[in-house]
Design a protein around this motif. Structure first.
Motif: not given
Length: 358
Positions: A216-219, A228-233, A260-265, A276-278
């Motif tokens: 899912v993080a890759a998607e 980079r994508v950070g998925v926090f669960g 939570d989800v963090a993205v780097e762009a 947005e997360l949902a």
């Protein structure tokens, strides 16, 4: 966990409803039980928060011998005294004699080092540990401060989302789009920029693989144009902490919910706002329950921190608490970082046999 700071604070004194010889000293939205007459509203005193470990000399000086938590009876923990929740210790130790308390309060001086006070670090079970490797590219989780200590984080009426705080252990996943690398860590190890080497017996890796979190993080990286994508669960269930939500993470797949989800762009890291997360997860990963969305009301948030959990759908035990975020992610000068805060329920804090693994 929140950061540990031992600071001088302005005190507001309230009557204790059930004890003539006691009063309640309020710091922020915390209240600590104190001897009647020890303080008056407007006084300044040192506030030692929960999870602080005190040197034995200070324990004795404050008259707390045998009254604190832990095997050495040196750890500050929330308790109920004559029916009232007492969180932290309000005091004036001798080490502060001659200190301009008003100035120390205004400056936010941290006296933890001076007094030899350290933060309690819970033991780590074998299933949560493992071989580690340097991971400078991790997107680590952040410490969330308690709303009771910093009540000015949110102005009344600001649009917020209040989610249930799940009692488990934080699983932090970072996906790097450049090389497709997946790194998994805990909150504590992530703060040290260390990742767990993949191990099928490790709880965090078991959860990531069972729920397909890396895929899912890759998607998300492709869809959001992120490097980079950070998925926090939260990984939870029986065998993780004392509150299991009716899930057994020892034999079957570990229960897991994203908070939570963090993205780097473009070299900038941003946190996805609650809505947005949902939308971007859209059922691809389980998420923590949202209890309320609307204008911020401190009293309502405090009420939502109590009661029964909603994670299992069966209300099998007490709720840990709640986490509050603005609907539009922003910086908070009050906490010096992201505007996010937690409230932990009184019943949770005073339960018997609780565990607090990170």
């Amino acid at each position: 966990m929140s950061t540990l700071r031992v600071t001088v604070e302005h005190v507001t004194v309230h009557e204790h409803p059930n004890a003539d010889a006691l009063e309640l000293a309020q710091v922020g939205l915390y209240r600590a039980v104190v001897a009647k007459g020890a303080y008056r509203t407007g006084d300044f005193a040192l506030y030692i928060p929960e999870q602080a470990v005190l040197p034995q000399e200070l324990v004795a000086e404050l008259g707390l011998t045998g009254k604190l938590a832990g095997s050495a009876a040196d750890r500050v923990k929330a308790i109920r005294l004559r029916g009232e929740l007492s969180q932290g210790v309000v005091c004036r130790p001798r080490a502060l004699d001659g200190t301009d308390l008003a100035r120390a309060a205004a400056d936010g001086t941290d006296f933890a080092g001076v007094l030899g006070i350290v933060k309690w670090v819970p033991p780590v079970p074998v299933s949560m540990g493992g071989e580690v490797e340097p991971a400078p590219g991790l997107l680590p989780w952040i410490d969330i401060e308690n709303l009771k200590r910093y009540p000015e984080v949110f102005p009344e009426g600001e649009p917020v989302a209040v989610t249930e705080k799940v009692h488990g252990t934080a699983c932090c996943l970072t996906y790097s789009a450049g090389d497709g690398r997946v790194q998994v860590t805990s909150k504590g190890l992530g703060a040290q920029r260390l990742a767990l080497v993949e191990d099928p017996k490790n709880l965090y890796w078991r959860a990531v693989r069972a729920h397909g979190a890396a895929g899912v993080a890759a998607e998300l990286a492709r869809e959001l144009g992120a490097s980079r994508v950070g998925v926090f669960g939260e990984v939870y269930g029986d065998g993780v902490q004392d509150l299991g939500y009716g899930a057994d993470s020892r034999r079957g797949e570990p229960a897991y919910a994203v908070f939570d989800v963090a993205v780097e762009a473009g070299g900038q890291v941003r946190w996805l706002a609650p809505e947005e997360l949902a939308q971007v997860l859209d059922g691809r990963l389980p998420v923590v329950p949202t209890l309320f969305t609307g204008p911020y009301d401190a009293r309502r948030v405090m009420e939502l921190a109590e009661g029964r959990e909603t994670v299992s759908g069966r209300a099998v035990h007490i709720r840990e608490g709640v986490v509050v975020r603005p609907l539009a992610d922003r910086y908070s000068p009050v906490v010096g970082g992201r505007a996010i805060a937690k409230v932990v329920g009184g019943a949770y804090l005073t339960r018997k046999g609780g565990t607090e693994y990170e």
